[in-house]
Design a protein around this motif. Structure first.
Motif, PDB file in Angstrom:
ATOM      1  N   VAL A  12      -4.325   1.880 -10.584  1.00  0.00           N
ATOM      2  CA  VAL A  12      -4.441   2.146  -9.162  1.00  0.00           C
ATOM      3  C   VAL A  12      -5.164   3.470  -9.019  1.00  0.00           C
ATOM      4  CG1 VAL A  12      -3.212   2.792  -7.215  1.00  0.00           C
ATOM      5  CG2 VAL A  12      -2.239   0.725  -8.480  1.00  0.00           C
TER       6      VAL A  12
ATOM      7  N   ALA B 278      -9.776   0.665   0.808  1.00  0.00           N
ATOM      8  CA  ALA B 278      -9.261  -0.622   1.080  1.00  0.00           C
ATOM      9  C   ALA B 278      -9.305  -1.139   2.386  1.00  0.00           C
ATOM     10  CB  ALA B 278      -7.732  -0.398   0.239  1.00  0.00           C
TER      11      ALA B 278
ATOM     12  N   TYR C 114      -7.304  -1.314  -8.810  1.00  0.00           N
ATOM     13  CA  TYR C 114      -7.216  -1.114  -7.204  1.00  0.00           C
ATOM     14  C   TYR C 114      -7.356   0.144  -6.844  1.00  0.00           C
ATOM     15  CZ  TYR C 114      -4.710  -5.899  -8.168  1.00  0.00           C
ATOM     16  OH  TYR C 114      -4.651  -7.087  -8.247  1.00  0.00           O
TER      17      TYR C 114
ATOM     18  N   ASP D 267      -4.618  -9.118  -1.924  1.00  0.00           N
ATOM     19  CA  ASP D 267      -3.904  -8.648  -3.054  1.00  0.00           C
ATOM     20  C   ASP D 267      -2.542  -8.761  -3.021  1.00  0.00           C
ATOM     21  OD1 ASP D 267      -6.485  -7.948  -3.897  1.00  0.00           O
ATOM     22  OD2 ASP D 267      -6.298  -5.804  -2.988  1.00  0.00           O
TER      23      ASP D 267
ATOM     24  N   GLN E 187       0.851  -1.269   0.078  1.00  0.00           N
ATOM     25  CA  GLN E 187       0.175   0.067   0.225  1.00  0.00           C
ATOM     26  C   GLN E 187       1.010   1.195   0.122  1.00  0.00           C
ATOM     27  OE1 GLN E 187      -2.335   0.473   3.280  1.00  0.00           O
ATOM     28  NE2 GLN E 187      -3.838   1.728   2.430  1.00  0.00           N
TER      29      GLN E 187
END
Length: 465
Positions: free
Chosen positions: A128, A105, A100, A113, A35
């Motif tokens: 993203v 999230a 994503y 993921d 992340q």
């Protein structure tokens, strides 16, 4: 060999648990690393695109490629004022594999993921989406390749695992040393003492002295020391009893020969015409016969061959009368009175001589206990019948048994109830009753007196009829 030791297994389990804990920590760490990596790419892409938003002029392709390279992305899309604008772009080698959105999230989703990315070996292109920093728009969208992210995640995971391995080994070594010094070494000391004491249990110098600093181990050493003291005392007592048994066996052997001669003369006395001799002779013969049987039983006991009871039917009241007659002379001199509580025609089945010995021992102990007070008293002999068998009761109005006698009841040389007493009477009585399949219980003992209850089972009677 280390695995077979307590400290070795303790260290091994510690290492396994630490590694397991680090693995559980590694998964969220990898998800967080992924992340952060994607968030940093979003920030770089936003910074690269902000310079282009201040001018309407086209930039050179070389500059655009350099900006994308420094940001580590393929395309940058900004949404400002509800307008979606492709700010920076370059050719995309393959179609977008997945999208994503980092704005919503969750931790389970990020972990899933991350694991999916680690399992992929081919180069992928992903999209993203995130929120721009410093309110730089509504959203920012980038596309990038996954191999660089996957390589850095693997490198990061290996560093975490290596650090965990070093930490686990160091912790295991420290715990191994601590467990060995605090637990294993004291236990080995106890084992050495037990082994040395087992080689010579009579040697009191080999009894362990508690010295452990851990409370649990010190309690174990204290318990072991107490057990060793008791066993040493028991062994010494058994040795003395063995020696005493040999002496008693010799005395009983000679006494039996003397009594046999006396029995012959007593038999002749029965032929006397003197009325007084005729009345006394049967009692004398019975007493001598009982003494001979006692000597023979003592010899048999010394050979650990106590004969089983010889069961016969007889009146319990008559047996009570014989016991009282044997104690009457000494009882009258001490002011002790006998009373009985038994049905005159009650018939029981037992070994008459052995039961006579049991009742005589109990009655004698009661008489001596009352005599020790210097006051008159009463001894009661009672008996009755029940469905399971018969019961006999011997009670007195004496001072009660002392604490030591109650603690070691029915134990020879320990359960004596008076000064100079050996406790053999109660021990013999309990053993004879057990030979009948019954039991001898202390019903009560206090300042008002003592009462014993004897149970004889009926099974012996039913088995022979």
């Amino acid at each position: 060999m280390v695995v077979n030791t307590l400290s070795g297994r303790f260290a091994l389990l510690t290492t396994l648990f630490v590694v397991l804990a680090e693995v559980l920590i590694l998964l969220p760490s990898l998800a967080s690393f992924r992340q952060d990596y994607l968030s940093s790419r979003l920030e770089r892409a936003q910074i690269a695109s902000l310079a282009l938003l201040t001018t309407d002029a086209m930039i050179e392709p070389e500059l655009e490629a350099e900006l994308l390279l420094n940001a580590g992305v393929l395309n940058v899309v900004l949404r400002r004022d509800d307008v979606r604008e492709l700010v920076l772009s370059s050719p995309v080698p393959t179609p977008v594999y997945a999208t994503y959105d980092l704005r919503d999230a969750t931790l389970p989703g990020l972990i899933g993921d991350a694991l999916m990315l680690l399992g992929e070996t081919e180069e992928r292109v992903i999209r993203v989406i995130g929120a721009p920093v410093q309110s730089g728009g509504q959203l920012i969208e980038i596309t990038l390749k996954t191999q660089s992210l996957r390589s850095e995640m693997i490198e990061y995971g290996l560093r975490v695992l290596a650090l965990s391995a070093v930490f686990s080994v160091a912790t295991a070594i420290l715990l191994f040393v601590a467990a060995r010094s605090l637990i294993v070494v004291p236990i080995q000391r106890v084992v050495r003492h037990m082994t040395a004491w087992a080689d010579a249990p009579e040697d009191a110098r080999r009894i362990i002295t508690p010295s452990a600093r851990v409370n649990e181990l010190r309690e174990a050493e204290g318990a072991l020391a107490s057990m060793q003291h008791q066993l040493v005392a028991s062994l010494r007592q058994k040795e003395r009893l063995a020696q005493l048994g040999q002496a008693v066996a010799k005395i009983s052997h000679d006494l039996r020969n003397i009594l046999t001669t006396a029995q012959l003369f007593a038999d002749r006395m029965e032929e006397s015409q003197d009325p007084a001799v005729k009345r006394a002779a049967p009692k004398l013969v019975n007493s001598i016969s009982r003494a001979v049987n006692l000597c023979e039983s003592t010899l048999a006991f010394g050979r650990a061959q106590e004969p089983p009871p010889s069961l016969t039917r007889f009146m319990l009241a008559e047996l009570f009368a014989e016991v009282i007659e044997g104690e009457a002379m000494a009882a009258e001199a001490m002011g002790v009175e006998f009373v009985t509580d038994v049905v005159p025609n009650l018939v029981i089945r037992a070994d008459r001589d052995q039961l006579h010995r049991v009742l005589s021992n109990l009655a004698r102990n009661a008489r001596q206990a009352i005599a020790a007070t210097g006051k008159p008293g009463t001894i009661e002999l009672g008996g009755g019948e029940e469905e399971a068998g018969w019961w006999l009761r011997v009670g007195d109005t004496g001072p009660g048994l002392p604490e030591r006698a109650r603690e070691h009841l029915f134990q020879p040389f320990q359960g004596g109830s008076r000064q100079g007493g050996s406790g053999l009477g109660l021990a013999i009585a309990a053993e004879l009753v057990r030979g009948h399949g019954g039991r001898l219980d202390l019903l009560r003992t206090d300042a008002d007196g003592t009462e014993f209850l004897l149970h004889l089972p009926r099974e012996l009677d039913d088995a022979d009829t």
